[in-house]
Enzyme design. Structure first.
Site, PDB file in Angstrom:
ATOM      1  N   ASP A 216      13.209  15.883 -22.442  1.00  0.00           N
ATOM      2  CA  ASP A 216      14.180  16.633 -22.498  1.00  0.00           C
ATOM      3  C   ASP A 216      14.573  17.037 -23.965  1.00  0.00           C
ATOM      4  O   ASP A 216      15.053  16.156 -24.744  1.00  0.00           O
ATOM      5  CB  ASP A 216      15.475  15.999 -21.717  1.00  0.00           C
ATOM      6  CG  ASP A 216      16.655  17.198 -21.326  1.00  0.00           C
ATOM      7  OD1 ASP A 216      16.751  18.139 -21.876  1.00  0.00           O
ATOM      8  OD2 ASP A 216      17.450  16.654 -20.550  1.00  0.00           O
TER       9      ASP A 216
ATOM     10  N   HIS B 162      13.747  25.683 -14.170  1.00  0.00           N
ATOM     11  CA  HIS B 162      14.884  25.689 -15.123  1.00  0.00           C
ATOM     12  C   HIS B 162      14.342  26.207 -16.466  1.00  0.00           C
ATOM     13  O   HIS B 162      15.357  26.773 -17.002  1.00  0.00           O
ATOM     14  CB  HIS B 162      14.926  24.012 -15.418  1.00  0.00           C
ATOM     15  CG  HIS B 162      16.023  23.399 -16.449  1.00  0.00           C
ATOM     16  ND1 HIS B 162      17.382  23.639 -15.860  1.00  0.00           N
ATOM     17  CD2 HIS B 162      16.179  22.897 -17.291  1.00  0.00           C
ATOM     18  CE1 HIS B 162      18.334  23.465 -16.728  1.00  0.00           C
ATOM     19  NE2 HIS B 162      17.475  22.994 -17.792  1.00  0.00           N
TER      20      HIS B 162
END
Ligand code: HEM
Length: 344
Positions: free
Chosen positions: A149, A220
Protein backbone atom coordinates in the site's frame (compact mmCIF):
# COMPACT_ATOMS: atom_id res chain seq x y z
CA UNK A 1 6.66 29.76 -0.23
CA UNK A 2 6.28 29.51 3.57
CA UNK A 3 7.80 26.30 4.94
CA UNK A 4 5.30 23.42 5.01
CA UNK A 5 4.91 21.23 8.08
CA UNK A 6 6.42 17.72 7.76
CA UNK A 7 3.67 16.69 5.34
CA UNK A 8 6.11 15.19 2.82
CA UNK A 9 7.78 12.97 5.44
CA UNK A 10 6.67 9.68 3.93
CA UNK A 11 5.97 6.28 5.45
CA UNK A 12 7.70 5.33 8.70
CA UNK A 13 7.82 2.22 10.87
CA UNK A 14 5.32 3.67 13.34
CA UNK A 15 2.60 6.34 13.39
CA UNK A 16 0.02 7.68 15.79
CA UNK A 17 -3.21 9.29 14.61
CA UNK A 18 -4.68 11.36 17.43
CA UNK A 19 -7.92 13.27 16.83
CA UNK A 20 -9.13 15.51 19.66
CA UNK A 21 -11.75 18.19 20.24
CA UNK A 22 -11.77 21.01 22.77
CA UNK A 23 -13.53 19.64 25.84
CA UNK A 24 -15.52 22.78 26.61
CA UNK A 25 -13.94 23.53 29.99
CA UNK A 26 -13.11 27.24 30.26
CA UNK A 27 -10.03 28.04 28.19
CA UNK A 28 -9.98 24.65 26.47
CA UNK A 29 -9.75 26.03 22.95
CA UNK A 30 -6.93 28.38 23.92
CA UNK A 31 -4.98 25.51 25.51
CA UNK A 32 -5.54 23.23 22.53
CA UNK A 33 -4.38 25.98 20.18
CA UNK A 34 -1.30 26.67 22.35
CA UNK A 35 -0.24 23.01 22.36
CA UNK A 36 -0.96 22.55 18.65
CA UNK A 37 0.83 25.75 17.69
CA UNK A 38 3.99 24.88 19.66
CA UNK A 39 4.01 21.13 18.99
CA UNK A 40 7.45 21.33 17.42
CA UNK A 41 8.98 22.25 20.78
CA UNK A 42 7.84 18.84 22.03
CA UNK A 43 8.93 17.14 18.79
CA UNK A 44 12.44 18.53 19.29
CA UNK A 45 12.55 17.57 22.97
CA UNK A 46 11.55 13.97 22.24
CA UNK A 47 13.05 13.51 18.80
CA UNK A 48 16.52 14.99 19.24
CA UNK A 49 17.51 12.22 21.64
CA UNK A 50 17.04 9.65 18.85
CA UNK A 51 17.43 11.85 15.78
CA UNK A 52 17.89 8.97 13.34
CA UNK A 53 14.32 7.83 14.01
CA UNK A 54 12.96 10.95 12.28
CA UNK A 55 10.17 11.96 14.67
CA UNK A 56 7.68 14.42 13.13
CA UNK A 57 4.19 15.64 13.94
CA UNK A 58 1.80 17.30 11.51
CA UNK A 59 -1.06 19.34 12.95
CA UNK A 60 -4.39 19.68 11.15
CA UNK A 61 -7.21 22.01 12.24
CA UNK A 62 -10.88 21.17 11.71
CA UNK A 63 -13.28 23.58 10.04
CA UNK A 64 -15.11 24.94 13.10
CA UNK A 65 -11.89 25.05 15.13
CA UNK A 66 -10.29 27.15 12.37
CA UNK A 67 -13.22 29.54 12.51
CA UNK A 68 -12.80 29.89 16.28
CA UNK A 69 -9.04 30.39 16.36
CA UNK A 70 -8.19 32.16 13.10
CA UNK A 71 -6.61 35.58 13.49
CA UNK A 72 -9.25 38.33 13.27
CA UNK A 73 -9.89 39.15 9.62
CA UNK A 74 -8.01 36.09 8.29
CA UNK A 75 -9.73 34.34 5.36
CA UNK A 76 -10.85 30.67 5.29
CA UNK A 77 -8.80 28.17 3.32
CA UNK A 78 -10.63 27.24 0.13
CA UNK A 79 -12.32 23.87 0.46
CA UNK A 80 -12.20 23.77 4.27
CA UNK A 81 -15.43 22.26 5.56
CA UNK A 82 -16.34 19.29 7.76
CA UNK A 83 -15.83 15.90 6.10
CA UNK A 84 -18.77 15.29 3.77
CA UNK A 85 -20.40 11.95 4.48
CA UNK A 86 -20.79 9.87 1.31
CA UNK A 87 -23.83 7.65 0.82
CA UNK A 88 -23.56 4.89 -1.75
CA UNK A 89 -26.24 2.35 -2.62
CA UNK A 90 -24.46 -0.27 -0.50
CA UNK A 91 -21.80 1.44 1.62
CA UNK A 92 -21.53 4.75 3.47
CA UNK A 93 -18.60 6.90 4.58
CA UNK A 94 -19.58 8.59 7.85
CA UNK A 95 -18.48 12.03 9.00
CA UNK A 96 -17.11 12.17 12.56
CA UNK A 97 -16.00 15.16 14.67
CA UNK A 98 -12.47 16.43 15.36
CA UNK A 99 -10.99 19.86 16.14
CA UNK A 100 -7.33 18.90 15.77
CA UNK A 101 -5.41 16.02 14.21
CA UNK A 102 -1.92 15.16 15.44
CA UNK A 103 -0.23 12.89 12.85
CA UNK A 104 2.87 11.57 14.59
CA UNK A 105 5.47 9.60 12.61
CA UNK A 106 8.83 8.01 13.47
CA UNK A 107 10.82 4.90 12.76
CA UNK A 108 10.52 3.87 16.42
CA UNK A 109 7.30 3.18 18.26
CA UNK A 110 8.76 4.42 21.56
CA UNK A 111 9.12 7.92 20.07
CA UNK A 112 5.58 8.11 18.67
CA UNK A 113 4.37 6.82 22.05
CA UNK A 114 6.42 9.34 24.03
CA UNK A 115 5.36 12.32 21.93
CA UNK A 116 1.72 11.30 22.27
CA UNK A 117 2.17 10.87 26.03
CA UNK A 118 3.66 14.35 26.34
CA UNK A 119 0.98 15.84 24.09
CA UNK A 120 -1.80 14.33 26.21
CA UNK A 121 -0.11 15.55 29.41
CA UNK A 122 0.05 19.08 27.97
CA UNK A 123 -3.55 18.97 26.75
CA UNK A 124 -4.96 17.58 30.01
CA UNK A 125 -8.66 18.17 30.49
CA UNK A 126 -8.75 20.69 27.63
CA UNK A 127 -9.56 17.92 25.16
CA UNK A 128 -11.89 15.04 24.50
CA UNK A 129 -10.18 12.26 22.55
CA UNK A 130 -12.28 11.47 19.48
CA UNK A 131 -9.97 8.74 18.19
CA UNK A 132 -6.50 7.40 18.88
CA UNK A 133 -4.88 4.80 16.62
CA UNK A 134 -1.35 3.43 16.64
CA UNK A 135 -0.30 2.25 13.19
CA UNK A 136 2.67 0.11 12.23
CA UNK A 137 4.54 -0.91 9.11
CA UNK A 138 3.42 -4.43 8.19
CA UNK A 139 6.22 -6.28 6.34
CA UNK A 140 7.00 -4.49 3.05
CA UNK A 141 4.43 -1.72 3.69
CA UNK A 142 1.46 -4.03 3.22
CA UNK A 143 -2.02 -3.34 4.48
CA UNK A 144 -3.77 -6.08 6.41
CA UNK A 145 -5.48 -7.19 3.19
CA UNK A 146 -1.95 -8.35 2.28
CA UNK A 147 -1.30 -5.87 -0.57
CA UNK A 148 1.58 -3.39 -0.74
CA UNK A 149 0.00 0.00 0.00
CA UNK A 150 1.55 3.30 -1.11
CA UNK A 151 3.39 2.26 -4.29
CA UNK A 152 1.87 4.83 -6.63
CA UNK A 153 2.30 7.73 -4.25
CA UNK A 154 3.82 10.73 -5.99
CA UNK A 155 7.42 11.55 -5.02
CA UNK A 156 9.68 14.61 -5.25
CA UNK A 157 8.21 17.55 -7.14
CA UNK A 158 5.03 15.60 -7.92
CA UNK A 159 4.45 15.03 -4.19
CA UNK A 160 4.80 18.76 -3.54
CA UNK A 161 2.34 19.49 -6.36
CA UNK A 162 -0.18 16.95 -5.05
CA UNK A 163 0.01 17.88 -1.38
CA UNK A 164 1.10 21.49 -0.89
CA UNK A 165 -0.97 24.60 -1.65
CA UNK A 166 1.28 26.52 -4.07
CA UNK A 167 0.16 30.14 -3.66
CA UNK A 168 -2.27 32.55 -2.06
CA UNK A 169 -2.70 33.31 1.66
CA UNK A 170 -2.35 29.63 2.59
CA UNK A 171 0.71 28.79 0.47
CA UNK A 172 2.76 26.03 2.10
CA UNK A 173 -0.41 24.59 3.67
CA UNK A 174 -2.32 21.46 2.82
CA UNK A 175 -5.55 19.61 3.49
CA UNK A 176 -5.69 16.21 5.15
CA UNK A 177 -8.51 13.65 5.21
CA UNK A 178 -8.53 10.65 7.55
CA UNK A 179 -10.72 7.56 7.74
CA UNK A 180 -10.33 4.57 10.05
CA UNK A 181 -11.30 1.36 8.26
CA UNK A 182 -11.78 -2.04 9.89
CA UNK A 183 -11.56 -5.18 7.75
CA UNK A 184 -13.51 -8.41 7.67
CA UNK A 185 -10.47 -10.56 6.97
CA UNK A 186 -12.43 -13.83 7.06
CA UNK A 187 -14.53 -12.65 4.09
CA UNK A 188 -11.46 -11.28 2.30
CA UNK A 189 -9.51 -14.49 2.90
CA UNK A 190 -12.36 -16.50 1.37
CA UNK A 191 -11.69 -14.82 -2.01
CA UNK A 192 -9.11 -16.48 -4.27
CA UNK A 193 -5.97 -14.37 -4.72
CA UNK A 194 -6.86 -13.67 -8.39
CA UNK A 195 -10.20 -12.21 -7.28
CA UNK A 196 -8.47 -10.08 -4.62
CA UNK A 197 -6.07 -8.81 -7.29
CA UNK A 198 -9.02 -7.73 -9.47
CA UNK A 199 -10.49 -5.84 -6.48
CA UNK A 200 -7.26 -3.94 -5.87
CA UNK A 201 -5.97 -3.74 -9.47
CA UNK A 202 -2.43 -4.96 -8.70
CA UNK A 203 -0.80 -8.35 -8.18
CA UNK A 204 -0.52 -9.44 -4.57
CA UNK A 205 2.94 -10.98 -4.28
CA UNK A 206 5.01 -8.68 -6.46
CA UNK A 207 2.76 -5.57 -6.50
CA UNK A 208 2.59 -5.02 -10.28
CA UNK A 209 -0.36 -3.06 -11.74
CA UNK A 210 -2.67 -5.27 -13.80
CA UNK A 211 -2.32 -4.66 -17.55
CA UNK A 212 -4.98 -2.44 -19.16
CA UNK A 213 -6.74 -5.36 -20.89
CA UNK A 214 -7.45 -7.12 -17.58
CA UNK A 215 -7.68 -4.11 -15.23
CA UNK A 216 -11.35 -3.94 -14.14
CA UNK A 217 -12.91 -0.45 -14.45
CA UNK A 218 -14.15 -0.76 -10.86
CA UNK A 219 -10.86 -1.90 -9.29
CA UNK A 220 -9.55 0.23 -6.42
CA UNK A 221 -6.75 1.49 -8.66
CA UNK A 222 -9.10 2.39 -11.56
CA UNK A 223 -11.62 4.19 -9.35
CA UNK A 224 -8.87 6.18 -7.67
CA UNK A 225 -7.20 7.24 -10.91
CA UNK A 226 -8.55 10.72 -11.60
CA UNK A 227 -7.73 12.08 -15.03
CA UNK A 228 -8.91 15.55 -16.08
CA UNK A 229 -10.26 16.23 -19.57
CA UNK A 230 -6.89 17.67 -20.60
CA UNK A 231 -5.21 14.38 -19.62
CA UNK A 232 -3.69 15.63 -16.33
CA UNK A 233 -3.74 12.98 -13.60
CA UNK A 234 -4.69 14.28 -10.13
CA UNK A 235 -2.81 12.77 -7.19
CA UNK A 236 -2.93 12.89 -3.43
CA UNK A 237 -0.25 11.86 -0.94
CA UNK A 238 -1.29 8.84 1.16
CA UNK A 239 0.34 7.61 4.37
CA UNK A 240 -1.90 4.66 5.23
CA UNK A 241 -0.86 2.44 8.12
CA UNK A 242 -1.98 -0.96 9.36
CA UNK A 243 -3.34 -1.12 12.89
CA UNK A 244 -5.06 -3.71 14.98
CA UNK A 245 -5.74 -5.67 18.11
CA UNK A 246 -5.88 -9.35 17.13
CA UNK A 247 -7.23 -10.42 20.52
CA UNK A 248 -10.18 -8.04 20.12
CA UNK A 249 -10.68 -8.99 16.47
CA UNK A 250 -9.91 -5.43 15.31
CA UNK A 251 -7.84 -5.37 12.11
CA UNK A 252 -7.71 -2.26 10.02
CA UNK A 253 -6.20 0.32 7.72
CA UNK A 254 -5.90 3.94 8.80
CA UNK A 255 -6.36 5.95 5.62
CA UNK A 256 -4.77 9.40 5.55
CA UNK A 257 -4.32 11.57 2.48
CA UNK A 258 -2.76 15.01 2.09
CA UNK A 259 -3.96 17.15 -0.81
CA UNK A 260 -3.41 20.68 -2.06
CA UNK A 261 -7.00 20.46 -3.37
CA UNK A 262 -9.28 18.54 -1.01
CA UNK A 263 -11.74 18.16 -3.89
CA UNK A 264 -9.50 15.46 -5.35
CA UNK A 265 -9.91 13.26 -2.25
CA UNK A 266 -13.66 13.94 -2.32
CA UNK A 267 -13.90 12.85 -5.95
CA UNK A 268 -12.04 9.64 -5.10
CA UNK A 269 -14.41 8.95 -2.21
CA UNK A 270 -17.44 9.51 -4.45
CA UNK A 271 -16.05 7.14 -7.03
CA UNK A 272 -15.32 4.51 -4.36
CA UNK A 273 -18.63 4.67 -2.45
CA UNK A 274 -21.16 5.77 -5.08
CA UNK A 275 -19.27 4.15 -7.95
CA UNK A 276 -18.35 5.10 -11.47
CA UNK A 277 -20.79 4.77 -13.10
CA UNK A 278 -23.01 4.86 -9.97
CA UNK A 279 -23.48 1.34 -8.65
CA UNK A 280 -20.04 0.07 -9.71
CA UNK A 281 -18.51 0.80 -6.35
CA UNK A 282 -15.13 -0.23 -4.91
CA UNK A 283 -15.32 -3.88 -3.76
CA UNK A 284 -12.70 -3.13 -1.12
CA UNK A 285 -15.71 -1.72 0.77
CA UNK A 286 -17.41 -5.12 0.96
CA UNK A 287 -14.66 -6.09 3.43
CA UNK A 288 -13.64 -2.65 4.80
CA UNK A 289 -15.90 -0.41 6.89
CA UNK A 290 -14.96 3.21 7.65
CA UNK A 291 -15.73 4.07 11.29
CA UNK A 292 -14.50 7.65 11.10
CA UNK A 293 -14.15 10.39 8.50
CA UNK A 294 -12.69 13.81 9.32
CA UNK A 295 -11.11 16.65 7.31
CA UNK A 296 -8.54 19.18 8.48
CA UNK A 297 -6.61 22.16 7.16
CA UNK A 298 -2.85 21.89 7.66
CA UNK A 299 -1.36 25.38 7.96
CA UNK A 300 2.22 26.02 6.85
CA UNK A 301 4.75 25.78 9.69
CA UNK A 302 5.02 29.58 9.83
CA UNK A 303 1.26 30.06 10.04
CA UNK A 304 0.86 27.27 12.62
CA UNK A 305 3.50 28.77 14.88
CA UNK A 306 1.97 32.25 14.71
CA UNK A 307 -1.62 31.15 15.40
CA UNK A 308 -1.53 31.11 19.21
CA UNK A 309 -0.06 34.63 19.39
CA UNK A 310 -2.51 36.00 16.79
CA UNK A 311 -5.67 34.32 18.13
CA UNK A 312 -8.75 36.41 18.81
CA UNK A 313 -8.84 37.96 22.32
CA UNK A 314 -12.15 36.30 23.14
CA UNK A 315 -10.74 32.81 22.59
CA UNK A 316 -9.83 32.24 26.24
CA UNK A 317 -13.37 32.82 27.36
CA UNK A 318 -14.95 30.87 24.53
CA UNK A 319 -16.53 27.55 25.36
CA UNK A 320 -17.17 25.34 22.32
CA UNK A 321 -20.05 23.52 24.03
CA UNK A 322 -21.20 20.05 23.01
CA UNK A 323 -20.08 18.38 19.75
CA UNK A 324 -22.00 19.43 16.60
CA UNK A 325 -25.28 17.59 16.22
CA UNK A 326 -24.82 17.21 12.47
CA UNK A 327 -21.84 14.85 12.77
CA UNK A 328 -22.95 11.45 11.49
CA UNK A 329 -22.49 8.78 14.15
CA UNK A 330 -20.27 5.83 13.21
CA UNK A 331 -22.17 3.02 11.49
CA UNK A 332 -23.19 -0.11 13.35
CA UNK A 333 -20.17 -2.25 14.08
CA UNK A 334 -19.11 -4.75 11.44
CA UNK A 335 -18.04 -8.17 12.77
CA UNK A 336 -14.49 -6.97 13.33
CA UNK A 337 -15.43 -3.38 14.15
CA UNK A 338 -14.56 -1.44 17.25
CA UNK A 339 -16.02 1.85 18.41
CA UNK A 340 -14.20 4.84 16.96
CA UNK A 341 -12.46 5.40 20.25
CA UNK A 342 -11.39 1.81 20.94
CA UNK A 343 -7.69 1.52 21.59
CA UNK A 344 -6.12 0.02 18.51
C1 HEM B 1 -3.92 2.63 -4.19
C2 HEM B 1 -5.25 0.03 -0.33
C3 HEM B 1 -8.50 3.43 0.86
C4 HEM B 1 -6.88 6.15 -2.77
C5 HEM B 1 -4.03 1.61 -3.28
C6 HEM B 1 -3.31 0.37 -3.33
C7 HEM B 1 -3.69 -0.36 -2.25
C8 HEM B 1 -4.64 0.43 -1.49
C9 HEM B 1 -3.20 -1.74 -1.85
C10 HEM B 1 -2.34 -0.06 -4.45
C11 HEM B 1 -0.93 0.34 -4.19
C12 HEM B 1 -0.68 1.82 -4.16
O1 HEM B 1 -0.49 2.46 -5.20
O2 HEM B 1 -0.70 2.36 -3.05
C13 HEM B 1 -6.24 0.73 0.33
C14 HEM B 1 -6.95 0.25 1.50
C15 HEM B 1 -7.85 1.21 1.83
C16 HEM B 1 -7.73 2.29 0.88
C17 HEM B 1 -6.68 -1.08 2.20
C18 HEM B 1 -8.87 1.23 2.94
C19 HEM B 1 -9.48 0.15 3.37
C20 HEM B 1 -8.38 4.43 -0.04
C21 HEM B 1 -9.18 5.62 -0.06
C22 HEM B 1 -8.73 6.39 -1.09
C23 HEM B 1 -7.63 5.68 -1.71
C24 HEM B 1 -10.32 5.92 0.92
C25 HEM B 1 -9.19 7.74 -1.59
C26 HEM B 1 -10.19 8.44 -1.10
C27 HEM B 1 -5.92 5.43 -3.44
C28 HEM B 1 -5.16 5.95 -4.57
C29 HEM B 1 -4.33 4.92 -5.00
C30 HEM B 1 -4.57 3.81 -4.11
C31 HEM B 1 -5.24 7.35 -5.16
C32 HEM B 1 -3.32 4.97 -6.17
C33 HEM B 1 -4.02 4.62 -7.46
C34 HEM B 1 -3.02 4.60 -8.61
O3 HEM B 1 -2.69 5.69 -9.10
O4 HEM B 1 -2.56 3.53 -8.98
N1 HEM B 1 -4.83 1.63 -2.15
N2 HEM B 1 -6.73 1.96 -0.01
N3 HEM B 1 -7.45 4.50 -1.05
N4 HEM B 1 -5.53 4.16 -3.19
FE1 HEM B 1 -6.16 3.04 -1.63
Amino acid sequence: MPEPQAVLGGLTESAVFLVVSASGVPGSRARLLDVASSVNDLVRAVGFRQAAAGLTCVVGLGSSFWDAVRPPGAPRPEGLHPFRAVHGAVHDAPSTPGDVLFHVRADRADLTFELTRQLMAALGDAVRVEDHVTGFRYFDSRDLLGFVDGTENPTGRAAVGAAIIPDGPFAGGSHVVVQKYVHDLAAWGALPVEAQERVIGRTKLDDVELPDDVQPPDSHVSLNTIVEEDGTERDVLRDNMAFGDPAAGVLGTYYIAYAADVGVVERMLDRMFVGSPPGRYDRILDVSTPLTGTSFFVPSLDLLESLAADAPDALDAADPGPPPADATPPPAAAPTASPATAPA
